[in-house]
Design an enzyme around this catalytic site. Sequence first.
Site, PDB file in Angstrom:
ATOM      1  N   ASP A 166       0.868  -1.177   0.000  1.00 33.66           N
ATOM      2  CA  ASP A 166       0.000   0.000   0.000  1.00 33.66           C
ATOM      3  C   ASP A 166       0.903   1.226   0.000  1.00 33.66           C
ATOM      4  OD1 ASP A 166      -1.702  -2.173   0.681  1.00 33.66           O
ATOM      5  OD2 ASP A 166      -3.065  -0.823   1.747  1.00 33.66           O
ATOM      6  N   LYS A 194      -6.960   3.384  -3.559  1.00 31.12           N
ATOM      7  CA  LYS A 194      -7.347   3.415  -2.144  1.00 31.12           C
ATOM      8  C   LYS A 194      -7.557   4.851  -1.706  1.00 31.12           C
ATOM      9  CE  LYS A 194      -5.351   2.119   2.372  1.00 31.12           C
ATOM     10  NZ  LYS A 194      -4.211   1.428   3.040  1.00 31.12           N
ATOM     11  N   LYS A 216     -10.290   0.300  -2.538  1.00 29.80           N
ATOM     12  CA  LYS A 216     -10.184   0.102  -1.095  1.00 29.80           C
ATOM     13  C   LYS A 216     -10.480   1.407  -0.362  1.00 29.80           C
ATOM     14  CE  LYS A 216      -6.933  -1.190   2.606  1.00 29.80           C
ATOM     15  NZ  LYS A 216      -5.567  -1.695   2.922  1.00 29.80           N
TER      16      LYS A 216
END
Length: 318
Positions: free
Chosen positions: A154, A218, A254
């Site tokens: 991430d 995300k 996400k």
Amino acid sequence: MPTAPTAHALTDVTSSDSSLRRFLHGLPGVDAVGLEARAASLGTRSIKTTAKAYAIDLAISMVDLTTLEGADTPGKVRALGAKAVHPDPTDRTTPATAAVCVYPDMVPAAKEAVAGSTVKVASVATAFPAGRAALDVKLADVRDAVSAGADEIDMVIDRGAFLAGHYLKVHDEITAVKEACGGSARLKVIFETGELSTYDNIRRASWLGMLAGADFIKTSTGKVAVNATPANTLLMLEAVRDFRAQTGVQVGVKPAGGIRTSKDAIKFLVLVNETVGEDWLDNHWFRFGASSLLNDLLMQRQKLATGRYSGPDYVTVD
């Protein structure tokens, strides 16, 4: 369906800074009132008991169970990994979570804890959460996490560069991080939507991340005041839908930060179903970045099974 972007019809738009800027600023402007109204409307959908039980189990399976604190220890991470594998030790029909998400130095402890299970190990990298570091430092951060066994990375984008309009710099950094993942780790690109100021910027960041090779886009780090919202998540879902329509490439989404209750999670699942459909209703394509959400999902699951609300003592704090 490809699991990651490859050569596609939009490759030429990243050939220069000017062509990328022209493309991103040529995207349709976001109707903020319409976006927020649709997100709010979808959030009012009622879910009946059988569907609610399915939605809760689905949400549990989509959680990236997360600890990103300076006080994290190997013991805490091992306990979190055990919880990810068996969220409710008293009921082995409870699905495992999708992943545990930790800092790079905690990856070995997380891998040990989830060994033999379906749970992935995700690691934040690239000088998370601010992203204020030189590129070689960020890439070393990624390589360390991957070499330790991280299944997913991430990363955070350079919001300063993005807001200054240096889109190709941001694109090339994402591309370099994707390469550092080595083909073994999937890449989630964090925009920190709360710092991007406008919905137009969130749409541009979504397309920029996908053009650069993101496997997931995300919303947030969870470290700022404004994190995932139904409206910014809806906007990103629309972006991945349109990107697949143009390129044939599917990208995950996400939302992270601020999603704490089963009711919240189900609202987001309705957004997914109504915007991109069943193809994204799977933890390969949709995740919740959360630390406290899992506990509420477990308590609601217990209530549906027994008719009694167990309360917070039913679940572990971490």
